[in-house]
Design a protein around this motif. Structure first.
Motif, mmCIF file in Angstrom:
data_model
loop_
_atom_site.group_PDB
_atom_site.id
_atom_site.type_symbol
_atom_site.label_atom_id
_atom_site.label_comp_id
_atom_site.label_asym_id
_atom_site.label_seq_id
_atom_site.Cartn_x
_atom_site.Cartn_y
_atom_site.Cartn_z
ATOM 1 N N ASP A 120 -5.950 0.220 7.094
ATOM 2 C CA ASP A 120 -6.050 1.077 6.127
ATOM 3 C C ASP A 120 -7.604 0.983 5.674
ATOM 4 N N LEU A 121 -8.195 -0.029 5.624
ATOM 5 C CA LEU A 121 -9.490 -0.001 5.067
ATOM 6 C C LEU A 121 -10.271 0.524 6.031
ATOM 7 N N GLU A 122 -10.271 0.263 7.342
ATOM 8 C CA GLU A 122 -11.224 1.130 8.348
ATOM 9 C C GLU A 122 -10.907 2.695 8.283
ATOM 10 N N ARG A 159 -13.036 8.007 6.564
ATOM 11 C CA ARG A 159 -12.731 8.942 6.008
ATOM 12 C C ARG A 159 -13.999 9.320 5.144
ATOM 13 N N ILE A 160 -14.243 8.371 4.156
ATOM 14 C CA ILE A 160 -15.154 8.295 3.133
ATOM 15 C C ILE A 160 -16.583 8.678 3.851
ATOM 16 N N LEU A 161 -17.095 7.908 4.951
ATOM 17 C CA LEU A 161 -18.270 8.239 5.655
ATOM 18 C C LEU A 161 -18.351 9.648 6.052
ATOM 19 N N PHE A 162 -17.370 10.092 6.765
ATOM 20 C CA PHE A 162 -17.244 11.765 7.214
ATOM 21 C C PHE A 162 -17.369 12.787 6.137
ATOM 22 N N ASN A 163 -16.625 12.444 5.076
ATOM 23 C CA ASN A 163 -16.649 13.381 3.947
ATOM 24 C C ASN A 163 -17.767 13.351 3.198
ATOM 25 N N PHE A 164 -18.427 12.142 3.061
ATOM 26 C CA PHE A 164 -19.638 12.173 2.243
ATOM 27 C C PHE A 164 -20.722 12.633 2.849
ATOM 28 N N SER A 165 -20.925 12.337 4.167
ATOM 29 C CA SER A 165 -21.992 12.904 5.004
ATOM 30 C C SER A 165 -22.020 14.313 5.107
ATOM 31 N N THR A 166 -20.958 14.876 5.231
ATOM 32 C CA THR A 166 -20.834 16.241 5.382
ATOM 33 C C THR A 166 -21.052 17.091 4.127
ATOM 34 N N GLN A 167 -20.470 16.556 3.202
ATOM 35 C CA GLN A 167 -20.616 17.103 1.543
ATOM 36 C C GLN A 167 -22.023 17.094 0.885
ATOM 37 N N ARG A 168 -22.534 15.699 1.204
ATOM 38 C CA ARG A 168 -23.678 15.334 0.462
ATOM 39 C C ARG A 168 -24.823 15.347 1.315
ATOM 40 N N GLY A 169 -24.588 15.358 2.604
ATOM 41 C CA GLY A 169 -25.878 15.307 3.776
ATOM 42 C C GLY A 169 -26.570 13.781 3.717
ATOM 43 N N TRP A 179 -11.754 10.990 12.943
ATOM 44 C CA TRP A 179 -10.229 10.803 12.713
ATOM 45 C C TRP A 179 -9.800 9.749 13.592
ATOM 46 N N ASP A 180 -8.804 9.016 13.098
ATOM 47 C CA ASP A 180 -8.076 7.716 13.857
ATOM 48 C C ASP A 180 -7.390 8.287 15.049
ATOM 49 N N ARG A 181 -7.735 7.899 16.192
ATOM 50 C CA ARG A 181 -7.251 8.103 17.451
ATOM 51 C C ARG A 181 -5.827 8.000 17.424
#
Length: 75
Positions: free
Chosen positions: A4-6, A11-21, A70-72
């Motif tokens: 769960d944590l990983e 998801r946080i890393l991907f979403n944050f980096s795409t939305q906020r750069g 995404w989780d493989r």
């Protein structure tokens, strides 16, 4: 499948980096995950071992690059 944590960190890393750069700071990760710094660092190291992220400047978070968003095992 990722624990769960990983999965949440990825998801946080991907979403944050795409939305906020940028990659979130440790305080932001602690707030968003509800976990301690040590747990987050362990989760990030696990993601790096599994080649979901590239983290050349460990422990600096700014250098993290998401390689696979995404989780493989979830497909």
């Amino acid at each position: 499948m990722l624990p769960d944590l990983e999965r949440k960190l990825l998801r946080i890393l991907f979403n944050f980096s795409t939305q906020r750069g940028r990659v979130p700071m440790m305080g932001e990760l602690e707030r968003m995950t509800g976990r301690r710094k040590e747990d987050i660092l362990d989760g990030l190291r696990a993601l790096e071992r599994e080649r979901y992220i590239h983290w050349p400047d460990s422990p600096a978070l700014a250098g993290i690059q998401v390689l696979e968003a995404w989780d493989r095992g979830a497909r």
